[in-house]
Each structure stands twice: as C-alpha cells, then as structure tokens.
Design an enzyme around this catalytic site. Sequence first.
Site, PDB file in Angstrom:
ATOM      1  N   ASP A  33       0.860  -1.185   0.000  1.00  0.00           N
ATOM      2  CA  ASP A  33       0.000   0.000   0.000  1.00  0.00           C
ATOM      3  C   ASP A  33       0.895   1.233   0.000  1.00  0.00           C
ATOM      4  OD1 ASP A  33      -1.910   2.102   0.865  1.00  0.00           O
ATOM      5  OD2 ASP A  33      -3.232   0.406   1.313  1.00  0.00           O
ATOM      6  N   ASN A  37      -4.291   6.984   0.146  1.00  0.00           N
ATOM      7  CA  ASN A  37      -5.645   7.196   0.662  1.00  0.00           C
ATOM      8  C   ASN A  37      -5.919   6.235   1.821  1.00  0.00           C
ATOM      9  OD1 ASN A  37      -8.180   8.525   0.664  1.00  0.00           O
ATOM     10  ND2 ASN A  37      -9.098   6.842  -0.467  1.00  0.00           N
ATOM     11  N   LYS A  87     -10.721   5.386  -6.932  1.00  0.00           N
ATOM     12  CA  LYS A  87     -12.065   4.806  -6.962  1.00  0.00           C
ATOM     13  C   LYS A  87     -13.226   5.797  -6.981  1.00  0.00           C
ATOM     14  CE  LYS A  87     -12.383   4.492  -1.925  1.00  0.00           C
ATOM     15  NZ  LYS A  87     -12.722   3.649  -0.770  1.00  0.00           N
ATOM     16  N   SER A 127     -16.161  -3.423 -10.103  1.00  0.00           N
ATOM     17  CA  SER A 127     -17.180  -2.486  -9.644  1.00  0.00           C
ATOM     18  C   SER A 127     -18.479  -2.658 -10.417  1.00  0.00           C
ATOM     19  CB  SER A 127     -16.672  -1.054  -9.835  1.00  0.00           C
ATOM     20  OG  SER A 127     -17.704  -0.115  -9.651  1.00  0.00           O
ATOM     21  N   TYR A 151     -13.547   6.155 -14.231  1.00  0.00           N
ATOM     22  CA  TYR A 151     -13.335   5.130 -13.205  1.00  0.00           C
ATOM     23  C   TYR A 151     -13.922   3.798 -13.647  1.00  0.00           C
ATOM     24  CZ  TYR A 151     -14.409   2.235  -9.190  1.00  0.00           C
ATOM     25  OH  TYR A 151     -14.545   1.155  -8.363  1.00  0.00           O
ATOM     26  N   LYS A 155     -12.057  -0.036 -14.716  1.00  0.00           N
ATOM     27  CA  LYS A 155     -12.386  -1.353 -14.181  1.00  0.00           C
ATOM     28  C   LYS A 155     -12.802  -2.306 -15.298  1.00  0.00           C
ATOM     29  CE  LYS A 155     -11.622  -0.733  -9.785  1.00  0.00           C
ATOM     30  NZ  LYS A 155     -10.560  -1.484  -9.079  1.00  0.00           N
ATOM     31  N   PHE A 180     -21.162  -3.462  -5.054  1.00  0.00           N
ATOM     32  CA  PHE A 180     -22.112  -2.377  -5.146  1.00  0.00           C
ATOM     33  C   PHE A 180     -22.065  -1.524  -3.875  1.00  0.00           C
ATOM     34  CE2 PHE A 180     -23.243  -5.211  -8.390  1.00  0.00           C
ATOM     35  CZ  PHE A 180     -24.215  -4.692  -9.222  1.00  0.00           C
ATOM     36  N   ASN A 200     -15.422  11.199  -1.098  1.00  0.00           N
ATOM     37  CA  ASN A 200     -16.082  10.982  -2.377  1.00  0.00           C
ATOM     38  C   ASN A 200     -17.277  10.048  -2.249  1.00  0.00           C
ATOM     39  OD1 ASN A 200     -14.482  12.439  -4.454  1.00  0.00           O
ATOM     40  ND2 ASN A 200     -12.822  11.185  -3.649  1.00  0.00           N
ATOM     41  N   ASN A 201     -17.349   9.300  -1.160  1.00  0.00           N
ATOM     42  CA  ASN A 201     -18.471   8.395  -0.918  1.00  0.00           C
ATOM     43  C   ASN A 201     -19.427   9.019   0.095  1.00  0.00           C
ATOM     44  OD1 ASN A 201     -17.286   6.541  -2.639  1.00  0.00           O
ATOM     45  ND2 ASN A 201     -16.258   5.450  -0.980  1.00  0.00           N
ATOM     46  N   PRO A 295     -21.434  14.577 -12.935  1.00  0.00           N
ATOM     47  CA  PRO A 295     -21.115  13.923 -14.211  1.00  0.00           C
ATOM     48  C   PRO A 295     -20.702  12.466 -14.002  1.00  0.00           C
ATOM     49  CG  PRO A 295     -20.099  16.086 -14.113  1.00  0.00           C
ATOM     50  CD  PRO A 295     -20.652  15.818 -12.745  1.00  0.00           C
ATOM     51  N   ASP A 297     -22.687   9.965 -13.130  1.00  0.00           N
ATOM     52  CA  ASP A 297     -23.614   9.227 -12.283  1.00  0.00           C
ATOM     53  C   ASP A 297     -24.759   8.633 -13.103  1.00  0.00           C
ATOM     54  OD1 ASP A 297     -22.497   9.241  -9.788  1.00  0.00           O
ATOM     55  OD2 ASP A 297     -23.601  10.986  -9.055  1.00  0.00           O
TER      56      ASP A 297
END
Length: 340
Positions: A33, A37, A87, A127, A151, A155, A180, A200-201, A295, A297
């Site tokens: 790692d 983040n 991500k 994802s 993103y 994936k 999900f 971001n989440n 943008p 989504d």
Amino acid sequence: MPQTVLVTGGAGFIGSHTCVELLRSGHEVVVLDDHSNSSPEALERVAKIAGRPVAGTHIADVRDRRSLDAVFAHHPIDAVIHFAAKKAVGESVQIPLTYYDINVSGTIALVSAMHDHGVHRLVFSSSCSVYGDATTVPLTEESPTAPTNPYATTKWTCERILADLCRHLPDLRVLALRYFNPAGAHPTGLLGEDPRGVPNNIMPFLTQIAVGRRAELGVFGNDYPTPDGTGVRDYIHVVDVAEGHRAALDHIDDEPGMRVFNLGTGRGASVLELVRAFEEASGRPIPHRVIERRPGDVAELVADPAKVAEAWGWSARRDLAAMCRDAWNFQQHNPYGYVH
C-alpha cells in the site's frame, strides 16, 4: 488450506477489513500500500481485531515493478487480492489520465510480476459501475456493460485485459468481483472509512456531518427516474464484502480462466432513504440540499446476487441499519479518523 495472500491496497477501507477476515481464517497476509488514501494505523488495528499481525507490510506504488519483484521474492505468495486503485466517479471525470495510469497500468504491472514469479491466482476488485446507466435492474453478471465515467471504464478495461490473459495463459485463475457501494465499518469501531480530504463516498460524508466536521450534504440531483428522484444504490456492508473476498479465495480453483461475480444485497436504497436511515442510527439531523447532478452518475444500480449464492453459498447478511450504526460507531470513536 492456509495460503500466503498478497493484498494490494490492504490498508484501505475494504482492504483492511479483508485482511481481518483472511487472518481470522488462518491465512498469512502480506500488504502492499502506498498510503495515498489510507493510514498505516489501520494495519495496527487489523492486528488487534484478528489477534495477530500481517506477515509483512510494503509501502510502495503498485505500478513500481522493482517493489513488486521485491515483495514476491521475499514472500512465498500463493494468491493476490488486488484493491489498489483510485475509486471516485466524480474525481475520475476531472483527472481521467491519472485513473487510467494508476488503475490500468497498476493492474498490468501486478499481473506481470505475478506471472514472472509463478503466481497464478488473482481476486480482482471490480465495480458495479461497469454496467453503466442500466435500463433494467437488478443486474446480473450477463447484463450489458456500458461504463459512463473513466473510473468505471478503467475497471471494465482491466476485466477485459484479465479475461484475455486467461485465454492465453492457461494457468491463470481470476475472479473479478463487481460490488455495489460498500459502506459501514467494523462493528468493533476500530476499522472504518477514513478518506483523505473531502469524502467521495456518501457514508463518510454523512458521518462527518453528524460529528460536526462538515455542514451539509449535497444531493447530486433529484430528477432521476426513481421513486424520490435521487439515485438508488445497492449499499452493502464492508464486512460482507470482505467475507466475499475470503470466499473467493476458497473458490478460485473451482474452474479455470476468469469468472465474474456480483457482490450485493439485491436491495436498493435512494440517497434520501440512506439519509433517513443514518439519522435514525445516529440520532443526529443531517442537513442536506439538492445540487446539480454529478457527471458520470446513473439513476439506479442494484445487484442480482443469485449467481454467487448458488456457486459459493455466500450472501450479504447485514442490512442498511447495520451499515449506518457501524459507520457512526467508528466515527464516534474516531472523530478525525485514524489520527492519534
């Protein structure tokens, strides 16, 4: 049988929870790692929960072949679980080249190092976003893929590369897990989601509002074709996701080549439903207002998890209330994340 597993991104949100499940199952765990983040403190807490530490920790970028070669040379790696990637949907629209460089180039470098060191088992963190703006839900593994942002495209591209490699490298075994919207935290309150900067989440954003670090939630649009106009997602508890990766390791040799599985609950919740559930769990009001759509989504992403249930007997066991309760528990015990 116990294995030595390399977990890239193992100090991150999903990676750290997966390390706990692997250690508890008797596996040896090696973590790579770069902490771009994540925090090294997460691995200290993994050891507390699991009752033993990881076998090795390497601070490096997954694109760095010299570092990868050193890891494989130093440890008898049997399998790899690959989380290390950027991500965030919104961020990927702003810096697409960075996403392609880290996510795609990193995966290629990792598989190349695996191949050179005779390691042929890979669990790949994919994802649900690869399905794009789906016309029908729930989504099966056979649903069309149509990524709508960089993103998701990274994936999807990695999946295509890995599938092609499996056709040409008969020893390679890949399980791509499309999951999900992981949320929640470890029920001990020791591990949770601690993003750098502005989250971001949505779940860490909610917890930071509740603890007083942020003022309000911006809801990205309320004009989607959903019951309340806000985006609907299949939120899944991070511990369920971690248990899914542990199960994948148990089943990676069931069949040759590459296989794809959804990890989800099969139940969707809108942004406003999640806000109400979190308010109930925390006892705190969550100020929010509607802003422009983000943008990339899409309206709705909900999994059909039947395939993985039939193949492995795995299913998500924790509901939305548990995700909110555990996320709030982590934030209360760690108001500023992993900062001492």
